[in-house]
Design a protein around this motif. Structure first.
Motif, PDB file in Angstrom:
ATOM      1  N   SER A   1      -8.674  -3.825   7.258  1.00  0.00           N
ATOM      2  CA  SER A   1      -9.254  -4.862   6.120  1.00  0.00           C
ATOM      3  C   SER A   1      -8.355  -5.023   4.869  1.00  0.00           C
ATOM      4  O   SER A   1      -8.393  -5.822   4.204  1.00  0.00           O
ATOM      5  CB  SER A   1     -10.635  -4.305   5.619  1.00  0.00           C
ATOM      6  OG  SER A   1     -10.526  -3.133   4.830  1.00  0.00           O
ATOM      7  N   ILE A   2      -7.158  -4.090   5.287  1.00  0.00           N
ATOM      8  CA  ILE A   2      -6.158  -4.393   4.160  1.00  0.00           C
ATOM      9  C   ILE A   2      -4.746  -4.665   4.909  1.00  0.00           C
ATOM     10  O   ILE A   2      -3.853  -3.975   4.904  1.00  0.00           O
ATOM     11  CB  ILE A   2      -5.956  -3.131   3.288  1.00  0.00           C
ATOM     12  CG1 ILE A   2      -7.281  -2.439   2.901  1.00  0.00           C
ATOM     13  CG2 ILE A   2      -5.265  -3.198   2.188  1.00  0.00           C
ATOM     14  CD1 ILE A   2      -7.454  -0.949   2.299  1.00  0.00           C
TER      15      ILE A   2
ATOM     16  N   ALA B   1      -5.343  -8.829   0.171  1.00  0.00           N
ATOM     17  CA  ALA B   1      -6.131  -7.794   0.288  1.00  0.00           C
ATOM     18  C   ALA B   1      -5.745  -6.337  -0.423  1.00  0.00           C
ATOM     19  O   ALA B   1      -6.623  -5.799  -0.977  1.00  0.00           O
ATOM     20  CB  ALA B   1      -6.538  -7.532   1.748  1.00  0.00           C
TER      21      ALA B   1
ATOM     22  N   ALA C   1      -6.405  -6.658  -4.122  1.00  0.00           N
ATOM     23  CA  ALA C   1      -7.815  -6.783  -4.355  1.00  0.00           C
ATOM     24  C   ALA C   1      -8.475  -5.245  -4.190  1.00  0.00           C
ATOM     25  O   ALA C   1      -9.109  -4.785  -5.154  1.00  0.00           O
ATOM     26  CB  ALA C   1      -8.563  -7.961  -3.804  1.00  0.00           C
ATOM     27  N   LYS C   2      -8.083  -4.543  -3.032  1.00  0.00           N
ATOM     28  CA  LYS C   2      -8.487  -3.433  -2.675  1.00  0.00           C
ATOM     29  C   LYS C   2      -7.887  -2.280  -3.081  1.00  0.00           C
ATOM     30  O   LYS C   2      -8.806  -1.261  -3.581  1.00  0.00           O
ATOM     31  CB  LYS C   2      -8.948  -3.356  -1.440  1.00  0.00           C
ATOM     32  CG  LYS C   2      -9.900  -4.431  -0.823  1.00  0.00           C
ATOM     33  CD  LYS C   2     -10.082  -4.370   0.583  1.00  0.00           C
ATOM     34  CE  LYS C   2     -11.094  -5.210   1.247  1.00  0.00           C
ATOM     35  NZ  LYS C   2     -11.363  -5.158   2.761  1.00  0.00           N
ATOM     36  N   ILE C   3      -6.741  -2.245  -3.435  1.00  0.00           N
ATOM     37  CA  ILE C   3      -5.913  -0.958  -3.783  1.00  0.00           C
ATOM     38  C   ILE C   3      -5.179  -1.167  -5.227  1.00  0.00           C
ATOM     39  O   ILE C   3      -5.540  -0.114  -5.949  1.00  0.00           O
ATOM     40  CB  ILE C   3      -4.824  -0.910  -2.539  1.00  0.00           C
ATOM     41  CG1 ILE C   3      -5.603  -0.530  -1.240  1.00  0.00           C
ATOM     42  CG2 ILE C   3      -4.055   0.418  -3.130  1.00  0.00           C
ATOM     43  CD1 ILE C   3      -6.568   0.475  -1.235  1.00  0.00           C
TER      44      ILE C   3
ATOM     45  N   ASP D   1      -5.641   0.538   7.995  1.00  0.00           N
ATOM     46  CA  ASP D   1      -7.155  -0.191   7.569  1.00  0.00           C
ATOM     47  C   ASP D   1      -6.762  -1.641   7.770  1.00  0.00           C
ATOM     48  O   ASP D   1      -6.186  -2.571   6.984  1.00  0.00           O
ATOM     49  CB  ASP D   1      -7.444   0.095   6.017  1.00  0.00           C
ATOM     50  CG  ASP D   1      -8.902  -0.457   5.857  1.00  0.00           C
ATOM     51  OD1 ASP D   1      -9.419  -1.323   6.525  1.00  0.00           O
ATOM     52  OD2 ASP D   1      -9.505  -0.018   4.871  1.00  0.00           O
TER      53      ASP D   1
END
Length: 141
Positions: free
Chosen positions: A73-74, A79, A82-84, A71
């Motif tokens: 975006s990661i 990132a 923050a996202k995972i 991904d």
């Protein structure tokens, strides 16, 4: 005469079965990691579990294959954190990974991976050129 024929057939059947028995004996499990792979994973998971115990998201991110799960975006540690990390590395999941038994598998491309099952999630650690890394978090169907 019939009794001797039955005895002869039974003897032949037993002889045949005794020759086939080794083919049905338990063979080594294909899920057993080669010792060098197991040793490498043991060193990795010890560090990974230490980072989880300390709730050190930066250390976990450094042991993760980025971009995470391909991904874009990661693609960096911030990132990932923050996202995972914030969603999937709950206190419960961190404890599960710290205590869970890792299951080894080698895929058709000879890629070595370990999996730790935590409730609805499967955490996958894959051997890469950089060593083992967290490579995926998926749903446990």
């Amino acid at each position: 005469m019939k009794a001797s024929l039955v005895a002869l057939l039974l003897a032949l059947l037993l002889a045949l079965l005794s020759h086939l028995a080794p083919a049905f004996a338990e063979t080594p499990k294909s899920t057993d990691a080669p010792p060098v792979v197991q040793q490498e994973f043991d060193g990795f998971i010890k560090k990974f579990r230490t980072a989880l115990k300390a709730d050190d998201s930066a250390a976990v991110a450094s042991m993760t294959q980025l971009p995470f799960m391909a991904d874009a975006s990661i693609s960096d540690a911030s990132a990932f954190r923050a996202k995972i990390y914030s969603g999937d590395f709950t206190a419960r999941n961190r404890k599960c990974i710290q205590r869970g038994k890792a299951v080894y598998a080698r895929d058709g491309a000879n890629k070595d991976s370990y999996f730790i099952f935590c409730g609805d999630l499967i955490f996958t650690f894959t051997r890469t050129a950089q060593g083992f890394l967290l490579s995926e978090i998926g749903m446990n169907d």
